[in-house]
Write an enzyme that holds these catalytic residues in place. Structure first.
Site, short mmCIF file in Angstrom:
data_model
loop_
_atom_site.label_atom_id
_atom_site.label_comp_id
_atom_site.label_asym_id
_atom_site.label_seq_id
_atom_site.Cartn_x
_atom_site.Cartn_y
_atom_site.Cartn_z
N GLU A 119 -24.83 -69.24 90.56
CA GLU A 119 -25.42 -68.76 91.81
C GLU A 119 -26.02 -69.90 92.64
O GLU A 119 -26.88 -69.67 93.49
CB GLU A 119 -26.48 -67.69 91.56
N GLU A 126 -21.88 -68.65 93.60
CA GLU A 126 -20.94 -67.55 93.37
C GLU A 126 -21.62 -66.40 92.65
O GLU A 126 -22.64 -66.56 92.01
CB GLU A 126 -19.71 -68.01 92.59
#
Length: 342
Positions: free
Chosen positions: A313, A170
């Site tokens: 991430e 994300e």
């Protein structure tokens, strides 16, 4: 949202793996979590173990209306800068995913920026970022459902292409603030027990971040444990997209490797919508963020790695993919080479 039908785990497949581990030339259970990972993967998929894990990392991008209060060490424009990095494949997420053999798919679920000139970005924008949840709900029910379906759609596309592991990732400045609000609302905890340092904020920003979460909860009064209500009132489009991805994977017996605190908040929302989906989750690592362990207790997940990471991430998930692949390879090679005893 339609009812998500999630099949039960294949306990027989797990039992076969477990019995074979016990016959191998090594002390019983001496590979610990590695053995359990292989058993769990087999139970999830219900098929023969693959020679190669084919991982699809879905990097959901969404901006948050509360970023304007300075809850992060970085301005909202960094969302766009990071997406540029993903496209150039120069970000830490890309580097680690490359080492893990994972393919990265960047999805615009709800950024505040026009990414239409980036052909490699999946254009699935639900809205131009969420609303400021200190003033009202972050999104409407219709927007939340649309964002969930974005994640389900992209996950199904990847599964149709032969991917046998989904991986969460994300990006969105302010998302750890939204995550803290989600955890507080879901578990009934005060912001003092859910708000962490995120991007490494100082004490002044930490106080602001806690106040933003407290104000959002007071304004919206999300219902305790009600995943859809919580998502609409204090969640993000990145959270919603990842929750939909997890649900789609579970529906088709495809495991999801869950990354850090933001991805786990998405997993918590998916669990709230359909508890059986937790059976198809693997927890990659223990985040340094304070709310992470609390969520893992609810999901009954054990982290594979504890490396003090908090980048998000998908980086922690990449680390765990390597370990999962090694565990499967070890099992298959010992079995193939006859490293068994009667």
């Amino acid at each position: 949202m339609e009812k998500i039908m999630i099949p039960p785990l294949d306990s027989n497949a797990a039992e076969v793996i477990k019995n074979n581990w016990a016959k191998m030339d090594k002390p019983l259970h001496s590979l610990g979590k590695l053995e359990e990972m292989v058993e769990k993967y087999a139970a999830m998929t219900g098929t023969a173990l693959p020679d190669k894990i084919k991982s699809a990392m879905l990097l959901m991008c969404g901006d948050h209306g509360i970023a304007k209060y300075g809850v992060s060490a970085y301005p909202q424009e960094v969302t766009m800068q990071m997406i540029n990095g993903y496209m150039r494949e120069t970000a830490g997420s890309n580097v680690m995913a490359r080492h893990a053999g994972a393919d990265v798919f960047v999805i615009d679920a709800g950024t505040a920026f026009d990414l239409s000139a980036m052909p490699k970005v999946h254009q699935e924008k639900v809205a131009w970022g969420t609303e400021d949840f200190t003033q009202g709900p972050a999104m409407t029910v219709e927007q939340a459902e649309k964002a969930l379906k974005v994640g389900m759609k992209v996950a199904d596309e990847c599964i149709d292409k032969g991917y046998n592991l989904l991986v969460t990732a994300e990006m969105g400045i302010g998302n750890t603030t939204s995550t803290a609000a989600i955890v507080s609302a879901f578990l009934g905890l005060p912001p003092e027990l859910t708000v962490g340092r995120g991007t490494g904020i100082n004490d002044e920003r930490m106080a602001i971040k806690r106040k933003v979460v407290a104000d959002g909860l007071a304004k919206n009064q999300p219902r305790l444990g009600d995943a859809m209500d919580i998502l609409c009132k204090v969640g993000g489009y990145d959270h919603a997209g990842l929750a939909g991805m997890i649900l789609a994977g579970a529906r088709r017996r495809i495991p999801t490797m869950v990354d850090g605190v933001n991805a786990t908040a998405a997993a918590l929302l998916a669990y709230g919508l359909e508890p059986a989906c937790a059976d198809y989750m693997l927890c990659s690592h223990l985040s340094a963020e304070i709310s992470h362990a609390k969520m893992l207790e609810v999901l009954r997940l054990t982290p594979i790695v504890d490396a003090g990471m908090r980048l998000g991430e998908g980086t922690g998930a990449s680390l765990a993919i390597v370990i999962l692949q090694m565990a499967i390879n070890t099992y298959k090679e010992l079995y193939k080479r006859g490293g068994m005893h009667a």
